[in-house]
Enzyme design. Structure first.
Site, PDB file in Angstrom:
ATOM      1  N   LYS A 168      16.845 -59.986  20.672  1.00 30.81           N
ATOM      2  CA  LYS A 168      17.487 -59.338  21.833  1.00 30.81           C
ATOM      3  C   LYS A 168      16.461 -59.021  22.925  1.00 30.81           C
ATOM      4  CE  LYS A 168      19.140 -55.825  19.419  1.00 30.81           C
ATOM      5  NZ  LYS A 168      18.790 -56.127  18.027  1.00 30.81           N
ATOM      6  N   ARG A 217      17.703 -50.586   8.204  1.00 27.19           N
ATOM      7  CA  ARG A 217      18.240 -50.966   9.521  1.00 27.19           C
ATOM      8  C   ARG A 217      19.256 -52.099   9.388  1.00 27.19           C
ATOM      9  NH1 ARG A 217      12.746 -52.190  12.233  1.00 27.19           N
ATOM     10  NH2 ARG A 217      13.940 -52.896  14.039  1.00 27.19           N
TER      11      ARG A 217
HETATM   12  P1  B4P Z   1      13.398 -58.914  18.905  1.00 31.77           P
HETATM   13  O1  B4P Z   1      14.388 -59.620  18.046  1.00 31.77           O
HETATM   14  O2  B4P Z   1      13.375 -59.286  20.333  1.00 31.77           O
HETATM   15  O3  B4P Z   1      13.664 -57.391  18.635  1.00 31.77           O
HETATM   16  P2  B4P Z   1      15.017 -56.623  18.933  1.00 31.77           P
HETATM   17  O4  B4P Z   1      16.186 -57.291  18.287  1.00 31.77           O
HETATM   18  O5  B4P Z   1      15.118 -56.424  20.418  1.00 31.77           O
HETATM   19  O6  B4P Z   1      14.656 -55.247  18.320  1.00 31.77           O
HETATM   20  P3  B4P Z   1      15.314 -54.184  17.355  1.00 31.77           P
HETATM   21  O7  B4P Z   1      16.780 -54.387  17.194  1.00 31.77           O
HETATM   22  O8  B4P Z   1      14.466 -54.152  16.150  1.00 31.77           O
HETATM   23  O9  B4P Z   1      15.003 -52.818  18.041  1.00 31.77           O
HETATM   24  P4  B4P Z   1      15.506 -51.894  19.220  1.00 31.77           P
HETATM   25  O10 B4P Z   1      14.293 -51.680  20.026  1.00 31.77           O
HETATM   26  O11 B4P Z   1      16.721 -52.352  19.952  1.00 31.77           O
HETATM   27  O12 B4P Z   1      11.980 -59.175  18.314  1.00 31.77           O
HETATM   28  C1  B4P Z   1      11.683 -59.202  16.942  1.00 31.77           C
HETATM   29  C2  B4P Z   1      10.474 -60.076  16.667  1.00 31.77           C
HETATM   30  O13 B4P Z   1      10.935 -61.421  16.512  1.00 31.77           O
HETATM   31  C3  B4P Z   1       9.426 -60.100  17.775  1.00 31.77           C
HETATM   32  O14 B4P Z   1       8.162 -60.011  17.197  1.00 31.77           O
HETATM   33  C4  B4P Z   1       9.635 -61.456  18.448  1.00 31.77           C
HETATM   34  O15 B4P Z   1       8.435 -61.995  18.963  1.00 31.77           O
HETATM   35  C5  B4P Z   1      10.167 -62.303  17.301  1.00 31.77           C
HETATM   36  N1  B4P Z   1      11.038 -63.376  17.750  1.00 31.77           N
HETATM   37  C6  B4P Z   1      12.023 -63.271  18.681  1.00 31.77           C
HETATM   38  N2  B4P Z   1      12.652 -64.462  18.848  1.00 31.77           N
HETATM   39  C7  B4P Z   1      12.045 -65.324  17.961  1.00 31.77           C
HETATM   40  C8  B4P Z   1      12.259 -66.722  17.637  1.00 31.77           C
HETATM   41  N3  B4P Z   1      13.187 -67.461  18.237  1.00 31.77           N
HETATM   42  N4  B4P Z   1      11.493 -67.249  16.652  1.00 31.77           N
HETATM   43  C9  B4P Z   1      10.534 -66.524  16.034  1.00 31.77           C
HETATM   44  N5  B4P Z   1      10.282 -65.220  16.299  1.00 31.77           N
HETATM   45  C10 B4P Z   1      11.031 -64.626  17.251  1.00 31.77           C
HETATM   46  O16 B4P Z   1      15.928 -50.541  18.416  1.00 31.77           O
HETATM   47  C11 B4P Z   1      15.003 -49.801  17.610  1.00 31.77           C
HETATM   48  C12 B4P Z   1      15.696 -48.557  17.032  1.00 31.77           C
HETATM   49  O17 B4P Z   1      16.108 -47.664  18.102  1.00 31.77           O
HETATM   50  C13 B4P Z   1      16.988 -48.790  16.227  1.00 31.77           C
HETATM   51  O18 B4P Z   1      16.724 -49.122  14.868  1.00 31.77           O
HETATM   52  C14 B4P Z   1      17.701 -47.410  16.387  1.00 31.77           C
HETATM   53  O19 B4P Z   1      17.188 -46.440  15.495  1.00 31.77           O
HETATM   54  C15 B4P Z   1      17.351 -46.996  17.786  1.00 31.77           C
HETATM   55  N6  B4P Z   1      18.384 -47.397  18.770  1.00 31.77           N
HETATM   56  C16 B4P Z   1      18.224 -48.317  19.767  1.00 31.77           C
HETATM   57  N7  B4P Z   1      19.369 -48.462  20.461  1.00 31.77           N
HETATM   58  C17 B4P Z   1      20.272 -47.632  19.891  1.00 31.77           C
HETATM   59  C18 B4P Z   1      21.667 -47.361  20.152  1.00 31.77           C
HETATM   60  N8  B4P Z   1      22.335 -47.997  21.135  1.00 31.77           N
HETATM   61  N9  B4P Z   1      22.303 -46.451  19.359  1.00 31.77           N
HETATM   62  C19 B4P Z   1      21.652 -45.799  18.378  1.00 31.77           C
HETATM   63  N10 B4P Z   1      20.339 -46.010  18.084  1.00 31.77           N
HETATM   64  C20 B4P Z   1      19.651 -46.929  18.825  1.00 31.77           C
END
Ligand code: B4P
Length: 189
Positions: A14, A145
């Site tokens: 994301k 998570r």
């Molecule tokens: P991403 O995949 O980009 O991470 P994310 O989904 O955005 O993050 P996440 O869901 O963990 O956390 P968030 O900050 O929203 O990246 C992951 C890794 O994968 C990176 O290292 C990237 O380089 C790699 N990658 C990406 N694409 C790739 C590909 N194609 N191939 C290989 N590698 C790849 O939330 C964190 C916490 O905040 C939650 O757990 C919750 O506690 C809280 N929170 C946030 N929003 C909330 C809400 N709306 N309500 C309640 N709590 C909330």
């Protein structure tokens, strides 16, 4: 006005893909995860509350999240649209977002669901934990998570299908390949 919800399990890409969409379409970006991590870093009261939930792999309570989102949204002026990254994560948040946008004469244009198998999510997040030191990217917290994702967040897939906003994207492949599929979906709106 282009309002895009980018959706998926933790580690689905994301944040990674949002940055590319922002650059291409000139949208405003709301990452609720980034907002919370900034509050934690600044040692605010909200940050202290959020840290307790994040470290346990839990979601922050809806009322708090919805207030945060509303205040970030109010800060955008002359916006071409917004990418919502990590929000909504519950049905209550989705309903609140729908209402907030309707009050501004807007709606969600599309919800993009990045679908990635669980073993891949786990290995991406463990790798990120090693590289970045993010406290919630350890095996035990990632498992929690993912369980929270399945019980509280995945039901949004059905919710957005009912709204006719759902768009599935295979989230395995290079970041460039996935970005190209997202651009195709947005350009066909
Ligand atoms: P991403 O995949 O980009 O991470 P994310 O989904 O955005 O993050 P996440 O869901 O963990 O956390 P968030 O900050 O929203 O990246 C992951 C890794 O994968 C990176 O290292 C990237 O380089 C790699 N990658 C990406 N694409 C790739 C590909 N194609 N191939 C290989 N590698 C790849 O939330 C964190 C916490 O905040 C939650 O757990 C919750 O506690 C809280 N929170 C946030 N929003 C909330 C809400 N709306 N309500 C309640 N709590 C909330």
């Amino acid at each position: 006005m282009l309002n895009i919800v980018i959706f998926g399990a933790p580690g689905s890409g994301k944040g990674t893909q949002s940055q590319r969409i922002v650059d291409k379409y000139g949208l405003n970006h709301i990452s609720t995860g980034d907002v919370l991590r900034a509050e934690i870093k600044n040692g605010t009261e909200l940050g202290q509350t959020a840290k307790g939930y994040i470290d346990q792999g839990q979601l922050i309570p809806d009322e708090l999240m919805i207030d945060i989102l509303a205040s970030v949204l109010d800060g955008f002026r002359d916006s071409k649209g917004v990418i919502f990254d990590g929000f909504p994560r519950t049905i209550a948040q989705a309903e609140a977002l729908k209402k907030m946008l309707a009050e501004r004469g807007q709606e969600v244009s599309v919800m993009i669901d990045l679908d990635v198998p669980e073993e891949e999510l786990m290995s991406r997040l463990i790798r990120r934990g090693i590289d970045s030191g993010r406290a919630d990217d350890n095996e035990e917290t990632i498992r929690k998570r993912l369980a929270v994702y399945h019980s509280q967040t995945a039901p949004l897939i059905g919710w957005f299908k009912e709204e006719n906003k759902y768009h599935h994207i295979e989230g395995m492949g290079s970041m460039e390949e996935i970005a190209a599929k997202i651009v195709e979906a947005i350009d066909s709106l």
